[in-house]
Each structure stands twice: as structure tokens, then as C-alpha cells.
Design an enzyme around this catalytic site. Structure first.
Site: not given
Length: 349
Positions: A81, A182-183
């Protein structure tokens, strides 16, 4: 600051690199947890951290999650990451993206980067001018690759349906009340798929305008981004940032199912036991949200079409069912069952 080995989330990571480029302003961390199965693959996050140590913690946690995610998805990739520390209110520049690309290239293929929070496919194109170890680039129709968000959403949607069957005994999301936290690219895609199946939705996002617009489009209810954690519903679907399942928040949950695309939803390993003790069906995040990495990994490896990507994503419900069956048989939390399976796959079992 403590040495990286002393961080609570250091887990025998193979590499942890700190990068600083004064000319571009780049400050970044790249953590590679495991290369047992292949190069450490995982996106790069562009985020403002009030404390720099939090960026290292994020890179450590997220790279370990990528090791587990890639292993459980059956990919020949390890876990890594990247985190770019963003100054508050600062914009990304071509110079900063170029410097990050050079940082990735300097690792000689130990880390393969892709899109994550705060980054776009256009940013991946810019980075690709300075390293070949990048994926998530725009591709022709029908090919593997490109924006991983919609395919992550597909996997999460399928995983939610599997959780509904496991936790409620229902074969459809029709009439099921799902609270979506969360969208953005993932959560918004999940909400649209659930709405098309007739689910009842309550939406929340730190970007209130975005949540309101989607709620109007889908005929959904709105809730505050924090308050949605305590809403009474059938499913809580976290699709924003991680560490939202804590001792306090788990105690206040009013749902029989938690299934969403956010990474590292459990604040600590003990929280997996807490959610299990409450009898809540929990979908381990790195299993349910693997759709995006399946897409960009097959792109990077030059293996498969969009059809092959979607075929692999449709295997996610079966993996979840296997985890839940073992959890029920052994009395072990689903999170611990998944961890044990993943650790064995990366040679640490």
C-alpha cells in the site's frame, strides 16, 4: 517517533519505505507486507493526516489487508500500500505524481500501485509515465482494468446479498433495509444496485450534497454520517474509511448484518470477537471488497477479459459462505476465520 518495528500494526512487513521529494513536496509511505505470492499490490491513498505517524499506521494496516485480500481472491500477488501525505487543502500536482511514480519504480517491482482514496485513473496515467509497476489504467471496452470502483461495488453488492441470505434467510434484497455509510464510487454503486433490486435505503456521506443528490435519485432516506452507525436496519454497509467498528460503536449497533466495502473496518482484532458475541453476521472486509483488486491485478498480469474479472468476482459469495460455515462450526469469529485462512495462504499459518 517510534521505530516502525514498534508500531502496533507492524506485522513482519518485508519493506516499509519513507519518501521525501522537496522539489515536488512529496511525502509518502510505501509498505509491502508480503511478497510470498507475488509482488505487493495495492492502491495509493492521497489523504491529509493531522499526525504523520497515522499515515504509517494506515500504510501498515492497509498493506496487511492487501496481503489477505489478494490471497483470499486467489491472485498471484502479495500485499502492499502507498500513502501520499496531503497538505490540508493542497492540490495534487504533476510534479508530485511524477515523484511518486519514481518512488514506486525505485522499488524494482516489489510494489505495484493503483487507484485508492483521493486518486483517479488520470493520476494513474500520470504515474505510469515514471514507472511500469502501475495498474488501473484506462483500457478498451471488454478488457480487464480501469477504474476499480465499479467492480469493487459489484463484489460488495454480491457479498451483501450473501450476507442477507446468511443472516436473514432471504434470497433477495427486495424490502431489506440497508444503511449505507459512504456513497462515493463504491458505496454509490452498491446503493444503485440495491435500489434496483427493491431494497429500502438510508444513505450517509461526509459530503452531504453528494448523499442528498443520490438519495433524491434513488428515493432513499438521508442520515448523518456518524448517526447512521446507530440506525435500526437490516444491514449496515460501511463504504467509507476504516476503524469504524470499535467497542463503543459495536455496542450501539442495531443491525443483524454488517457488510460493506470499507477497508479495515475493525479497529482492533478484539472487535471481531465483540461483533461475533453480539450474533451479528459480519462479512470480512478484505473478502467482500476484492472486486477492484481482481480487476487491476488481472490487468497488470495481462490475464483475462472483463468477463473473466466478473466471473472471479462472482466467487466472493462462496468464499464468504465458507467463512461463515467455519465460524458457525468452530464458534470462532468470522474475522478470525478469514485471517487464519489468509495467513496460511501467505505462508504464515
Amino acid at each position: 517517533m517510534s521505530a516502525v518495528w514498534d508500531f502496533a500494526d507492524f506485522d513482519d512487513h518485508e519493506h516499509v519505505h519513507m519518501f521525501r521529494d522537496r522539489a515536488s513536496g512529496l511525502t509518502a509511505v510505501i509498505a509491502v507486507h508480503s511478497t510470498h505470492l507475488g509482488p505487493g499490490a495495492g492502491g495509493v491513498r492521497y489523504w491529509h493526516y493531522p499526525q504523520r505517524a497515522a499515515a504509517i499506521t494506515d500504510a501498515l494496516r492497509l498493506s496487511r489487508g492487501m496481503s489477505y485480500k489478494n490471497a483470499m481472491a486467489g491472485l498471484p500477488m502479495g500485499g502492499g500500500k502507498g500513502v501520499i501525505l496531503a497538505d490540508e487543502g493542497a492540490a495534487k500536482t504533476p510534479e508530485l505524481l511524477a515523484a511518486f511514480g519514481r518512488a514506486v519504480e525505485s522499488l524494482g517491482g516489489a510494489y505495484v500501485t493503483a487507484e485508492d482514496v483521493g486518486m483517479s485513473d488520470a493520476d494513474m496515467v500520470a504515474i505510469s509515465k515514471h514507472t511500469k509497476h502501475v495498474s488501473g489504467l484506462p483500457v478498451a471496452s471488454g478488457e480487464a482494468g480501469g477504474d476499480p470502483g465499479p467492480l469493487t461495488a459489484l463484489g460488495v453488492y454480491l457479498g451483501i446479498k450473501a450476507a442477507i441470505k446468511q443472516g436473514l434467510g432471504a434470497d433477495s434484497a427486495k424490502g431489506v433495509h440497508v444503511a449505507v455509510q459512504g456513497v462515493g464510487s463504491v458505496g454509490g454503486g452498491v446503493a444503485r444496485r440495491l435500489a434496483a433490486e427493491g431494497a429500502k435505503l438510508t444513505l450517509a456521506d461526509v459530503n452531504l450534497a453528494r448523499a442528498k443528490q443520490l438519495a433524491e435519485e434513488l428515493g432513499a432516506d438521508l442520515a448523518d454520517s456518524a448517526a447512521i452507525m446507530e440506525i435500526e436496519a437490516d444491514v449496515l454497509s460501511p463504504n467509507a474509511l476504516g476503524a469504524i467498528l470499535t467497542e463503543r460503536s459495536i455496542d450501539k449497533l442495531r443491525v443483524p448484518i454488517v457488510a460493506g466495502g470499507a477497508n479495515n473496518q475493525l479497529a482492533t482484532a478484539a472487535d471481531g470477537q465483540r461483533i461475533h458475541d453480539r450474533g451479528i453476521t459480519y462479512a470480512p472486509d478484505y473478502v467482500i471488497n476484492a472486486g477492484g483488486i481482481i480487476n487491476v491485478a488481472l490487468e497488470y498480469l495481462g490475464q483475462g477479459s472483463r468477463e473473466e474479472v466478473e466471473s472471479r468476482i462472482h466467487m466472493i459469495p462462496g468464499r464468504l459462505a465458507e467463512i461463515w460455515a467455519e465460524s458457525k462450526a468452530s464458534g470462532t469469529p468470522a474475522s478470525a476465520v478469514a485471517d487464519r485462512m489468509a495467513q496460511k495462504l501467505i505462508g504464515r499459518g
